[in-house]
Motif scaffolding. Structure first.
Motif, PDB file in Angstrom:
ATOM      1  N   ASN A   1       0.859  -1.181   0.000  1.00  0.00           N
ATOM      2  CA  ASN A   1       0.000   0.000   0.000  1.00  0.00           C
ATOM      3  C   ASN A   1       0.897   1.232   0.000  1.00  0.00           C
ATOM      4  OD1 ASN A   1       0.913   0.150   2.640  1.00  0.00           O
ATOM      5  ND2 ASN A   1      -1.055  -0.400   3.560  1.00  0.00           N
ATOM      6  N   GLN A   2       0.390   2.352   0.440  1.00  0.00           N
ATOM      7  CA  GLN A   2       1.149   3.601   0.332  1.00  0.00           C
ATOM      8  C   GLN A   2       1.938   3.944   1.584  1.00  0.00           C
ATOM      9  OE1 GLN A   2      -2.767   4.955  -1.072  1.00  0.00           O
ATOM     10  NE2 GLN A   2      -1.656   6.568  -2.155  1.00  0.00           N
ATOM     11  N   GLN A   3       2.029   3.007   2.525  1.00  0.00           N
ATOM     12  CA  GLN A   3       2.808   3.259   3.730  1.00  0.00           C
ATOM     13  C   GLN A   3       4.290   3.388   3.393  1.00  0.00           C
ATOM     14  OE1 GLN A   3       0.825  -0.016   6.293  1.00  0.00           O
ATOM     15  NE2 GLN A   3       1.823   1.355   7.744  1.00  0.00           N
ATOM     16  N   ALA A   4       4.892   4.481   3.835  1.00  0.00           N
ATOM     17  CA  ALA A   4       6.317   4.679   3.589  1.00  0.00           C
ATOM     18  C   ALA A   4       7.143   3.560   4.224  1.00  0.00           C
ATOM     19  CB  ALA A   4       6.748   6.040   4.145  1.00  0.00           C
ATOM     20  N   LYS A   5       6.688   3.067   5.367  1.00  0.00           N
ATOM     21  CA  LYS A   5       7.398   1.998   6.068  1.00  0.00           C
ATOM     22  C   LYS A   5       7.470   0.733   5.213  1.00  0.00           C
ATOM     23  CE  LYS A   5       7.191  -0.754  10.329  1.00  0.00           C
ATOM     24  NZ  LYS A   5       6.446  -0.971  11.594  1.00  0.00           N
ATOM     25  N   GLY A   6       6.375   0.403   4.549  1.00  0.00           N
ATOM     26  CA  GLY A   6       6.350  -0.799   3.722  1.00  0.00           C
ATOM     27  C   GLY A   6       7.274  -0.686   2.523  1.00  0.00           C
ATOM     28  N   ILE A   7       7.308   0.496   1.926  1.00  0.00           N
ATOM     29  CA  ILE A   7       8.177   0.733   0.778  1.00  0.00           C
ATOM     30  C   ILE A   7       9.638   0.593   1.199  1.00  0.00           C
ATOM     31  CG2 ILE A   7       8.885   2.438  -0.937  1.00  0.00           C
ATOM     32  CD1 ILE A   7       6.003   3.607  -0.662  1.00  0.00           C
ATOM     33  N   LYS A   8       9.988   1.198   2.321  1.00  0.00           N
ATOM     34  CA  LYS A   8      11.358   1.123   2.826  1.00  0.00           C
ATOM     35  C   LYS A   8      11.736  -0.308   3.181  1.00  0.00           C
ATOM     36  CE  LYS A   8      14.265   2.841   6.603  1.00  0.00           C
ATOM     37  NZ  LYS A   8      14.313   3.709   7.826  1.00  0.00           N
TER      38      LYS A   8
ATOM     39  N   TYR B   1      -5.483   1.690  -2.276  1.00  0.00           N
ATOM     40  CA  TYR B   1      -4.993   2.978  -2.754  1.00  0.00           C
ATOM     41  C   TYR B   1      -5.947   4.112  -2.403  1.00  0.00           C
ATOM     42  CZ  TYR B   1      -2.851   6.421  -5.853  1.00  0.00           C
ATOM     43  OH  TYR B   1      -2.219   7.541  -6.354  1.00  0.00           O
ATOM     44  N   GLN B   2      -5.364   5.228  -1.937  1.00  0.00           N
ATOM     45  CA  GLN B   2      -6.143   6.426  -1.626  1.00  0.00           C
ATOM     46  C   GLN B   2      -5.477   7.629  -2.285  1.00  0.00           C
ATOM     47  OE1 GLN B   2      -7.598   6.757   2.561  1.00  0.00           O
ATOM     48  NE2 GLN B   2      -6.285   4.976   2.923  1.00  0.00           N
ATOM     49  N   ASP B   3      -6.286   8.444  -2.949  1.00  0.00           N
ATOM     50  CA  ASP B   3      -5.773   9.629  -3.637  1.00  0.00           C
ATOM     51  C   ASP B   3      -5.682  10.777  -2.638  1.00  0.00           C
ATOM     52  OD1 ASP B   3      -4.950  11.476  -5.451  1.00  0.00           O
ATOM     53  OD2 ASP B   3      -6.849  11.626  -6.538  1.00  0.00           O
ATOM     54  N   ARG B   4      -4.588  10.786  -1.893  1.00  0.00           N
ATOM     55  CA  ARG B   4      -4.335  11.833  -0.888  1.00  0.00           C
ATOM     56  C   ARG B   4      -3.025  12.536  -1.222  1.00  0.00           C
ATOM     57  NH1 ARG B   4      -7.058  10.737   4.003  1.00  0.00           N
ATOM     58  NH2 ARG B   4      -8.995   9.615   3.508  1.00  0.00           N
ATOM     59  N   SER B   5      -3.002  13.839  -1.029  1.00  0.00           N
ATOM     60  CA  SER B   5      -1.826  14.627  -1.399  1.00  0.00           C
ATOM     61  C   SER B   5      -0.581  14.244  -0.601  1.00  0.00           C
ATOM     62  CB  SER B   5      -2.112  16.121  -1.204  1.00  0.00           C
ATOM     63  OG  SER B   5      -2.436  16.402   0.156  1.00  0.00           O
ATOM     64  N   PHE B   6      -0.780  13.738   0.613  1.00  0.00           N
ATOM     65  CA  PHE B   6       0.373  13.414   1.458  1.00  0.00           C
ATOM     66  C   PHE B   6       0.847  11.968   1.292  1.00  0.00           C
ATOM     67  CE2 PHE B   6      -3.530  12.800   3.877  1.00  0.00           C
ATOM     68  CZ  PHE B   6      -3.376  11.522   4.387  1.00  0.00           C
ATOM     69  N   LEU B   7       0.191  11.227   0.394  1.00  0.00           N
ATOM     70  CA  LEU B   7       0.584   9.843   0.149  1.00  0.00           C
ATOM     71  C   LEU B   7       1.234   9.706  -1.221  1.00  0.00           C
ATOM     72  CD1 LEU B   7      -2.589   7.942   1.467  1.00  0.00           C
ATOM     73  CD2 LEU B   7      -0.373   8.186   2.621  1.00  0.00           C
ATOM     74  N   ALA B   8       2.174   8.793  -1.316  1.00  0.00           N
ATOM     75  CA  ALA B   8       2.844   8.536  -2.590  1.00  0.00           C
ATOM     76  C   ALA B   8       1.843   7.994  -3.607  1.00  0.00           C
ATOM     77  CB  ALA B   8       3.976   7.537  -2.386  1.00  0.00           C
ATOM     78  N   THR B   9       2.003   8.368  -4.857  1.00  0.00           N
ATOM     79  CA  THR B   9       1.146   7.834  -5.909  1.00  0.00           C
ATOM     80  C   THR B   9       1.637   6.434  -6.297  1.00  0.00           C
ATOM     81  OG1 THR B   9       2.456   8.670  -7.763  1.00  0.00           O
ATOM     82  CG2 THR B   9       0.829  10.171  -6.788  1.00  0.00           C
ATOM     83  N   ASP B  10       0.785   5.706  -7.004  1.00  0.00           N
ATOM     84  CA  ASP B  10       1.176   4.367  -7.441  1.00  0.00           C
ATOM     85  C   ASP B  10       2.398   4.407  -8.356  1.00  0.00           C
ATOM     86  OD1 ASP B  10      -0.282   5.698  -9.370  1.00  0.00           O
ATOM     87  OD2 ASP B  10      -1.639   4.037  -9.811  1.00  0.00           O
ATOM     88  N   LYS B  11       2.453   5.403  -9.225  1.00  0.00           N
ATOM     89  CA  LYS B  11       3.592   5.527 -10.139  1.00  0.00           C
ATOM     90  C   LYS B  11       4.869   5.877  -9.381  1.00  0.00           C
ATOM     91  CE  LYS B  11       0.909   6.764 -14.247  1.00  0.00           C
ATOM     92  NZ  LYS B  11      -0.385   6.453 -13.622  1.00  0.00           N
ATOM     93  N   ASP B  12       4.747   6.706  -8.342  1.00  0.00           N
ATOM     94  CA  ASP B  12       5.919   7.040  -7.520  1.00  0.00           C
ATOM     95  C   ASP B  12       6.451   5.793  -6.823  1.00  0.00           C
ATOM     96  OD1 ASP B  12       5.834   9.698  -8.203  1.00  0.00           O
ATOM     97  OD2 ASP B  12       4.657  10.300  -6.449  1.00  0.00           O
TER      98      ASP B  12
END
Length: 277
Positions: free
Chosen positions: A161-168, A195-206
């Motif tokens: 998902n868009q959690q920064a922790k998961g990406i890291k 997925y949630q379209d929020r300005s403070f969350l990374a986009t799927d493409k990012d």
């Protein structure tokens, strides 16, 4: 076609195993695995088997009354005692006529006690009995269940998902474990779930760019995920057009990879019908 690519094509034809995994819990790995299996069994004639190999979670939030759990089969796996296909199939919960699920480990004391040989045998026997095997590999890489599932799979899907922790954490897992297992990033397909379209969350493409992975599909956050757990139902069985189309994107990619013929979906029929009104 080169010898290497020909050998890879033959390997894929011989062994149809798809593993879903993640770097964090509660991102929808189990629900996505089961929904994809449900869609594949609904829109094709193949016999689908699901192995719930998250050692920390038996995966039974989405169905009830499994005949056996993985931990109850350990001695038989260790002794390689499943010579009879019917006996082996009876350990699985039948969800549909051509869709079966083996409930995972429910004994927390046994999380790290399964051996690589036992899990390899389980996957091998599953390949004998089913046309295609889908595995929920979970997110814990400190046990044989997850690592063997990923190593033995021909098609790997990362759920995040868009959690920064998961990406890291995925980047750490890839460098420390997956690369050592011989997993190339080109072999991993990315599914951005919840997925949630929020300005403070990374986009799927990012996210795809940061992880250097190919984005297979983005599935929007769906509140019915909680309802599915309460009602013990697989999410694909609900009338959720956007969610189901996301799952069908995964299903079509798997079908394309393993040369599985899919039946026309209701959504496609409706789309075609509009042109003839």
């Amino acid at each position: 076609m080169s010898f290497i690519s020909l050998r890879e094509e033959i390997r894929i034809q011989m062994s149809k195993v798809v593993t879903f995994f993640s770097s964090l819990s509660n991102v929808g790995t189990t629900s996505t695995t089961l929904s994809t299996a449900y869609a594949l069994s609904s829109h094709s004639d193949v016999r689908v088997g699901v192995l719930l190999l998250n050692s920390w979670d038996d995966g039974t939030d989405f169905f009830i009354n499994p005949p056996y759990f993985l931990n109850e089969l350990k001695s038989q796996l260790a002794g390689k005692m499943f010579e009879n296909d019917e006996e082996f199939l009876n350990k699985f919960k039948s969800i549909r006529e051509n869709f079966y699920v083996l409930a995972g480990n429910k004994d927390r004391r046994m999380e790290r006690l399964f051996t690589a040989d036992e899990i390899e045998y389980l996957i091998t026997r599953s390949k004998d009995v089913f046309d295609i095997v889908l595995i929920d590999g979970g997110c814990h890489f400190d046990n044989a269940l997850t690592t063997v599932a990923i190593h033995q799979s021909d098609f790997k899907i990362l759920i995040c998902n868009q959690q920064a922790k998961g990406i890291k954490r995925f980047e750490q897992l890839y460098d420390d474990i997956l690369f050592s297992l011989g997993v190339n990033k080109n072999h991993i397909h990315l599914v951005v779930n919840q997925y949630q379209d929020r300005s403070f969350l990374a986009t799927d493409k990012d996210i795809a760019k940061q992880l250097d992975l190919s984005l297979l599909v983005t599935i929007d956050w769906e509140a019915s995920g909680w309802l599915a757990e309460i009602e013990n139902k697989i999410m694909y069985s609900y009338d959720l057009p956007l969610y189901r189309e996301g799952i069908m994107t995964i299903t079509r990619k798997i079908a394309e990879t393993f040369d599985i013929s899919l039946k026309e979906t209701d959504q496609k029929k409706k789309g075609l019908a509009r042109w003839f009104k």
